[in-house]
Scaffold this active site. Structure first.
Site, PDB file in Angstrom:
ATOM      1  N   ILE A  15       0.731  -1.542   0.000  1.00 61.88           N
ATOM      2  CA  ILE A  15      -0.112  -0.029   0.204  1.00 61.88           C
ATOM      3  C   ILE A  15       1.112   1.635   0.265  1.00 61.88           C
ATOM      4  O   ILE A  15       0.079   2.337  -0.207  1.00 61.88           O
ATOM      5  CB  ILE A  15      -0.915   0.077   1.137  1.00 61.88           C
ATOM      6  CG1 ILE A  15       0.208  -0.385   2.954  1.00 61.88           C
ATOM      7  CG2 ILE A  15      -2.227  -0.923   0.865  1.00 61.88           C
ATOM      8  CD1 ILE A  15      -1.160  -0.049   3.687  1.00 61.88           C
ATOM      9  N   GLY A  16       1.909   0.706  -0.065  1.00 61.75           N
ATOM     10  CA  GLY A  16       3.015   2.787   0.163  1.00 61.75           C
ATOM     11  C   GLY A  16       4.838   1.907   0.055  1.00 61.75           C
ATOM     12  O   GLY A  16       4.671   0.465  -0.154  1.00 61.75           O
ATOM     13  N   GLY A  21      12.146   1.268   2.517  1.00 65.49           N
ATOM     14  CA  GLY A  21      11.087   0.188   2.891  1.00 65.49           C
ATOM     15  C   GLY A  21      10.088  -0.182   1.893  1.00 65.49           C
ATOM     16  O   GLY A  21       9.551   1.350   1.542  1.00 65.49           O
ATOM     17  N   ASP A 133      10.308  17.447  12.074  1.00 68.99           N
ATOM     18  CA  ASP A 133      10.221  17.554  10.313  1.00 68.99           C
ATOM     19  C   ASP A 133       8.496  17.425  10.440  1.00 68.99           C
ATOM     20  O   ASP A 133       8.155  16.596   9.531  1.00 68.99           O
ATOM     21  CB  ASP A 133      11.067  15.670   9.198  1.00 68.99           C
ATOM     22  CG  ASP A 133      10.703  16.032   8.027  1.00 68.99           C
ATOM     23  OD1 ASP A 133      10.592  17.009   8.031  1.00 68.99           O
ATOM     24  OD2 ASP A 133      11.407  15.263   7.054  1.00 68.99           O
TER      25      ASP A 133
END
Length: 279
Positions: A15-16, A21, A133
């Protein structure tokens, strides 16, 4: 893939994909509950800084959970080749995707998002952790549309009230605070600056500081000349502008904290305040 991971979770579709990774949908083999499984290829961590960030992330996340607006880490598995994290399953679209699809965010919606983000950031700061971030890419939503702050790879432990200052240039050009770029020691209020920039983008449909290159963006951030163009901000309340000025304040000693931002009249009004008394 770690054998103990396969024994507890059934890995499903991808899914991503990230720098180090891949993220898969997975299911707990006992309960059937769905999660996201982030599998990090350790062979890609050739830089010592990258290794430290990846290894620190699950440790810091475990200190912050459970919190309704922070991505929960449910389990972690490590072997010689991979590090696998079991996380909350979120919708595929980030806040960045939402901003890209729409020019501006309705005021109540923007207030709802920034309130949840500030609640997450305030919890981080009370726990002695700075995210460092914050950006729309790292802001996810679950199936109930609850905000989930993610990606703690650049986070740092500073120890809470009276803790140590931080160093190091980390962050993303549009959202990084000027004191970071100056190479100075800084505190957790760098996160408040980033939250302010995110709120500005939701209300204006564009960042407050910009340029054609990273260098030009950094120069604009260092000038910190915050403007409210009438064409864009004509319908934005004085209360919202006041909050932005207090969050996107170049002087960290005068910049409000996340807790103080949550008590601002515009936040308390749900984004509807036109006449709220400013303090």
């Amino acid at each position: 893939m770690c054998s103990s991971l396969k024994g507890q979770y059934e890995i499903s579709e991808e899914i991503g994909r990230g720098r180090f990774g891949t993220i898969y949908r997975c299911y707990d083999v006992v309960s059937g509950n769905p999660y996201a499984c982030k599998i990090i290829d350790k062979s890609l961590l050739t830089d010592e800084t990258d290794q430290q960030c990846i290894l620190n992330e699950p440790k810091l996340m475990s200190l912050l959970t459970p919190h309704p607006n922070i991505l929960t880490i449910h389990n972690a598995f490590e072997d010689q080749h991979t590090l696998s994290l079991i996380l909350d399953l979120c919708l595929p679209l980030t806040l960045l995707d939402r901003l890209t699809a729409s020019t501006v965010t309705p005021f109540p919606n923007a207030c709802h998002v920034i309130t949840q983000l500030l609640q997450a950031v305030s919890h981080c700061h009370r726990s002695g952790i700075a995210h460092r971030d914050l950006k729309p890419d790292n802001i996810l939503f679950d199936s109930r549309d609850v905000l989930k702050l993610a990606d703690f790879g650049s986070a740092e432990w500073f120890g809470g009230d009276g803790g140590s200052l931080m160093t190091g240039v980390v962050g993303t050009p549009y959202y990084v605070a000027p004191e970071v770029l100056m190479g100075r020691e800084y505190d957790e209020k760098v996160d408040v600056w980033s939250c302010g920039v995110i709120l500005y983008m939701m209300l204006a449909g564009a960042p407050p500081f910009y340029g054609d290159s990273a260098v030009e963006i950094f120069e604009s951030v260092l000038r910190a000349n915050l403007r409210f163009p009438s064409r864009v901000f004509r319908n934005v309340s004085p209360a919202a502008k006041d909050l932005l000025r207090k969050m996107i304040c170049k002087d960290p000693s005068r910049r409000i904290s996340a807790e103080q931002a949550l008590r601002h009249p515009w936040i308390l009004s749900g984004g509807e305040s036109e006449t709220a008394e400013l303090t």
